[in-house]
Design a protein around this motif. Structure first.
Motif, PDB file in Angstrom:
ATOM      1  N   TRP A  72     -32.832  40.752  -7.579  1.00  0.00           N
ATOM      2  CA  TRP A  72     -31.988  39.572  -7.792  1.00  0.00           C
ATOM      3  C   TRP A  72     -30.604  39.996  -8.264  1.00  0.00           C
ATOM      4  CZ3 TRP A  72     -29.107  37.222 -11.553  1.00  0.00           C
ATOM      5  CH2 TRP A  72     -28.698  35.915 -11.303  1.00  0.00           C
ATOM      6  N   ASN A  73     -30.555  40.946  -9.204  1.00  0.00           N
ATOM      7  CA  ASN A  73     -29.269  41.420  -9.718  1.00  0.00           C
ATOM      8  C   ASN A  73     -28.401  41.988  -8.600  1.00  0.00           C
ATOM      9  OD1 ASN A  73     -29.571  40.726 -12.449  1.00  0.00           O
ATOM     10  ND2 ASN A  73     -30.779  42.567 -12.839  1.00  0.00           N
ATOM     11  N   ASN A  74     -29.006  42.739  -7.675  1.00  0.00           N
ATOM     12  CA  ASN A  74     -28.249  43.350  -6.574  1.00  0.00           C
ATOM     13  C   ASN A  74     -27.811  42.330  -5.532  1.00  0.00           C
ATOM     14  OD1 ASN A  74     -28.451  45.916  -7.658  1.00  0.00           O
ATOM     15  ND2 ASN A  74     -30.336  46.377  -6.550  1.00  0.00           N
ATOM     16  N   GLU A  75     -28.661  41.371  -5.223  1.00  0.00           N
ATOM     17  CA  GLU A  75     -28.366  40.425  -4.154  1.00  0.00           C
ATOM     18  C   GLU A  75     -27.581  39.197  -4.622  1.00  0.00           C
ATOM     19  OE1 GLU A  75     -32.381  41.453  -1.555  1.00  0.00           O
ATOM     20  OE2 GLU A  75     -32.037  39.395  -2.227  1.00  0.00           O
ATOM     21  N   ILE A  76     -27.871  38.712  -5.793  1.00  0.00           N
ATOM     22  CA  ILE A  76     -27.270  37.450  -6.248  1.00  0.00           C
ATOM     23  C   ILE A  76     -26.505  37.623  -7.556  1.00  0.00           C
ATOM     24  CG2 ILE A  76     -27.804  35.108  -7.052  1.00  0.00           C
ATOM     25  CD1 ILE A  76     -29.921  34.991  -4.902  1.00  0.00           C
ATOM     26  N   GLY A  77     -27.041  38.390  -8.462  1.00  0.00           N
ATOM     27  CA  GLY A  77     -26.436  38.527  -9.787  1.00  0.00           C
ATOM     28  C   GLY A  77     -24.983  38.964  -9.750  1.00  0.00           C
ATOM     29  N   VAL A  78     -24.613  39.803  -8.796  1.00  0.00           N
ATOM     30  CA  VAL A  78     -23.233  40.299  -8.724  1.00  0.00           C
ATOM     31  C   VAL A  78     -22.247  39.218  -8.275  1.00  0.00           C
ATOM     32  CG1 VAL A  78     -23.862  42.717  -8.415  1.00  0.00           C
ATOM     33  CG2 VAL A  78     -23.643  41.241  -6.419  1.00  0.00           C
ATOM     34  N   ILE A  79     -22.722  38.243  -7.491  1.00  0.00           N
ATOM     35  CA  ILE A  79     -21.819  37.198  -7.002  1.00  0.00           C
ATOM     36  C   ILE A  79     -21.997  35.869  -7.717  1.00  0.00           C
ATOM     37  CG2 ILE A  79     -21.606  38.215  -4.709  1.00  0.00           C
ATOM     38  CD1 ILE A  79     -23.553  35.967  -3.741  1.00  0.00           C
ATOM     39  N   TYR A  80     -23.096  35.694  -8.418  1.00  0.00           N
ATOM     40  CA  TYR A  80     -23.431  34.398  -9.008  1.00  0.00           C
ATOM     41  C   TYR A  80     -22.308  33.782  -9.852  1.00  0.00           C
ATOM     42  CZ  TYR A  80     -25.918  30.623 -11.263  1.00  0.00           C
ATOM     43  OH  TYR A  80     -26.271  29.380 -11.722  1.00  0.00           O
ATOM     44  N   PRO A  81     -21.657  34.532 -10.729  1.00  0.00           N
ATOM     45  CA  PRO A  81     -20.602  33.908 -11.552  1.00  0.00           C
ATOM     46  C   PRO A  81     -19.442  33.345 -10.721  1.00  0.00           C
ATOM     47  CG  PRO A  81     -21.204  36.054 -12.432  1.00  0.00           C
ATOM     48  CD  PRO A  81     -21.882  35.926 -11.105  1.00  0.00           C
ATOM     49  N   ASN A  82     -19.251  33.835  -9.500  1.00  0.00           N
ATOM     50  CA  ASN A  82     -18.147  33.385  -8.655  1.00  0.00           C
ATOM     51  C   ASN A  82     -18.523  32.248  -7.715  1.00  0.00           C
ATOM     52  OD1 ASN A  82     -16.551  35.453  -9.766  1.00  0.00           O
ATOM     53  ND2 ASN A  82     -17.389  36.906  -8.313  1.00  0.00           N
ATOM     54  N   THR A  83     -19.749  31.764  -7.795  1.00  0.00           N
ATOM     55  CA  THR A  83     -20.205  30.702  -6.899  1.00  0.00           C
ATOM     56  C   THR A  83     -20.057  29.338  -7.563  1.00  0.00           C
ATOM     57  OG1 THR A  83     -22.489  30.794  -7.701  1.00  0.00           O
ATOM     58  CG2 THR A  83     -21.913  32.256  -5.850  1.00  0.00           C
ATOM     59  N   GLU A  84     -20.140  28.289  -6.745  1.00  0.00           N
ATOM     60  CA  GLU A  84     -20.107  26.924  -7.273  1.00  0.00           C
ATOM     61  C   GLU A  84     -21.304  26.686  -8.193  1.00  0.00           C
ATOM     62  OE1 GLU A  84     -18.251  23.391  -7.901  1.00  0.00           O
ATOM     63  OE2 GLU A  84     -17.504  25.065  -6.725  1.00  0.00           O
ATOM     64  N   GLU A  85     -22.454  27.227  -7.827  1.00  0.00           N
ATOM     65  CA  GLU A  85     -23.647  27.107  -8.666  1.00  0.00           C
ATOM     66  C   GLU A  85     -23.427  27.788 -10.017  1.00  0.00           C
ATOM     67  OE1 GLU A  85     -24.865  26.838  -4.386  1.00  0.00           O
ATOM     68  OE2 GLU A  85     -23.557  28.148  -5.524  1.00  0.00           O
ATOM     69  N   GLY A  86     -22.748  28.935 -10.005  1.00  0.00           N
ATOM     70  CA  GLY A  86     -22.449  29.649 -11.238  1.00  0.00           C
ATOM     71  C   GLY A  86     -21.486  28.898 -12.134  1.00  0.00           C
ATOM     72  N   ARG A  87     -20.618  28.088 -11.535  1.00  0.00           N
ATOM     73  CA  ARG A  87     -19.707  27.252 -12.317  1.00  0.00           C
ATOM     74  C   ARG A  87     -20.470  26.095 -12.952  1.00  0.00           C
ATOM     75  NH1 ARG A  87     -17.483  22.638 -12.380  1.00  0.00           N
ATOM     76  NH2 ARG A  87     -18.238  21.954 -10.358  1.00  0.00           N
ATOM     77  N   ILE A  88     -21.394  25.515 -12.202  1.00  0.00           N
ATOM     78  CA  ILE A  88     -22.163  24.376 -12.701  1.00  0.00           C
ATOM     79  C   ILE A  88     -23.138  24.811 -13.795  1.00  0.00           C
ATOM     80  CG2 ILE A  88     -23.897  22.650 -12.061  1.00  0.00           C
ATOM     81  CD1 ILE A  88     -22.603  22.718  -9.233  1.00  0.00           C
ATOM     82  N   ALA A  89     -23.834  25.918 -13.547  1.00  0.00           N
ATOM     83  CA  ALA A  89     -24.853  26.405 -14.487  1.00  0.00           C
ATOM     84  C   ALA A  89     -24.667  27.900 -14.687  1.00  0.00           C
ATOM     85  CB  ALA A  89     -26.250  26.098 -13.946  1.00  0.00           C
ATOM     86  N   PRO A  90     -23.808  28.292 -15.623  1.00  0.00           N
ATOM     87  CA  PRO A  90     -23.599  29.717 -15.877  1.00  0.00           C
ATOM     88  C   PRO A  90     -24.909  30.415 -16.256  1.00  0.00           C
ATOM     89  CG  PRO A  90     -21.987  28.391 -17.045  1.00  0.00           C
ATOM     90  CD  PRO A  90     -22.993  27.444 -16.475  1.00  0.00           C
ATOM     91  N   LEU A  91     -24.987  31.687 -15.923  1.00  0.00           N
ATOM     92  CA  LEU A  91     -26.193  32.480 -16.148  1.00  0.00           C
ATOM     93  C   LEU A  91     -26.311  32.885 -17.614  1.00  0.00           C
ATOM     94  CD1 LEU A  91     -28.628  33.974 -14.892  1.00  0.00           C
ATOM     95  CD2 LEU A  91     -27.104  35.935 -14.596  1.00  0.00           C
ATOM     96  N   ARG A  92     -27.518  32.762 -18.119  1.00  0.00           N
ATOM     97  CA  ARG A  92     -27.853  33.232 -19.469  1.00  0.00           C
ATOM     98  C   ARG A  92     -29.116  34.059 -19.346  1.00  0.00           C
ATOM     99  NH1 ARG A  92     -29.148  29.251 -24.538  1.00  0.00           N
ATOM    100  NH2 ARG A  92     -29.666  30.851 -26.072  1.00  0.00           N
ATOM    101  N   ARG A  93     -29.061  35.279 -19.780  1.00  0.00           N
ATOM    102  CA  ARG A  93     -30.203  36.189 -19.671  1.00  0.00           C
ATOM    103  C   ARG A  93     -30.979  36.232 -20.991  1.00  0.00           C
ATOM    104  NH1 ARG A  93     -29.617  39.860 -15.331  1.00  0.00           N
ATOM    105  NH2 ARG A  93     -27.663  39.548 -14.214  1.00  0.00           N
ATOM    106  N   VAL A  94     -32.306  36.180 -20.866  1.00  0.00           N
ATOM    107  CA  VAL A  94     -33.183  36.244 -22.035  1.00  0.00           C
ATOM    108  C   VAL A  94     -34.322  37.201 -21.694  1.00  0.00           C
ATOM    109  CG1 VAL A  94     -34.728  34.927 -23.543  1.00  0.00           C
ATOM    110  CG2 VAL A  94     -32.632  33.864 -22.697  1.00  0.00           C
ATOM    111  N   ASP A  95     -34.585  38.142 -22.577  1.00  0.00           N
ATOM    112  CA  ASP A  95     -35.720  39.048 -22.372  1.00  0.00           C
ATOM    113  C   ASP A  95     -37.000  38.263 -22.600  1.00  0.00           C
ATOM    114  OD1 ASP A  95     -37.890  41.014 -23.127  1.00  0.00           O
ATOM    115  OD2 ASP A  95     -36.269  42.407 -22.590  1.00  0.00           O
ATOM    116  N   ILE A  96     -37.914  38.385 -21.669  1.00  0.00           N
ATOM    117  CA  ILE A  96     -39.154  37.605 -21.701  1.00  0.00           C
ATOM    118  C   ILE A  96     -40.016  37.932 -22.927  1.00  0.00           C
ATOM    119  CG2 ILE A  96     -40.565  39.169 -20.319  1.00  0.00           C
ATOM    120  CD1 ILE A  96     -41.533  36.663 -18.776  1.00  0.00           C
ATOM    121  N   HIS A  97     -39.827  39.124 -23.490  1.00  0.00           N
ATOM    122  CA  HIS A  97     -40.650  39.556 -24.625  1.00  0.00           C
ATOM    123  C   HIS A  97     -39.998  39.276 -25.979  1.00  0.00           C
ATOM    124  CE1 HIS A  97     -43.364  41.381 -21.804  1.00  0.00           C
ATOM    125  NE2 HIS A  97     -42.368  42.076 -21.271  1.00  0.00           N
TER     126      HIS A  97
END
Length: 163
Positions: A72-97
């Protein structure tokens, strides 16, 4: 209690100069103006106390060594902040553990990584469990974003579908 005002009336700014010739400013009118001003100020303060609505965010639950997270990081994560979706819902990372942050305490049953949850104002609007590849991820995310209460956000989420 009587209030006398010598300052120009707030109403004088609204009226044209020709309308002021027979304008008599009484103490009663001044009291009414002050009460209106106090009510407007109280209303503004009550809205300020509510605070702004918290924006939506895409919460990604991930863990070290997760191959699907890396993909996901390679395919989407690198472009996500620059997308319309990234503007609507910015990414927040949380470690599952890790212990869940207080504002995400209502999110339950996250056992697989990655899990993507669209979260706004303490409410979950949808989730994607796992990474199904970019051909499926974008439409799934757009579907969730279109359920957000803001019509502007919903319209923006449909932009990519029209392209």
């Amino acid at each position: 209690m009587r209030i006398y005002c010598n300052a120009p009336s707030l109403l004088e700014n609204v009226r044209g100069p020709t309308q002021l010739t027979n304008y008599l400013r009484t103490p009663e009118l001044c009291e009414v103006e002050l009460k209106l001003l106090a009510a407007a100020l109280a209303l503004m303060l009550s809205f300020a106390a509510l605070g702004p609505a918290k924006a939506a965010e895409l919460v990604m639950f991930e863990e070290d060594g997760c191959g699907w997270c890396a993909r996901w990081n390679n395919e989407i994560g690198v472009i996500y902040p620059n997308t319309e979706e990234g503007r609507i819902a910015p990414l927040r990372r949380v470690d599952i553990h890790d212990q869940r942050p207080d504002d995400l305490a209502k999110i339950t049953a996250v056992t697989f990584s990655p899990t993507f949850i669209v979260f706004q104002d303490g409410k979950e609007y949808g989730r994607i469990v796992g990474y199904p590849g970019q051909d499926f991820f974008w439409p799934m995310l757009q579907d969730i974003l279109s359920s957000l209460p803001s019509t502007e956000d919903a319209a923006a989420a449909n932009l990519r579908m029209k392209e």
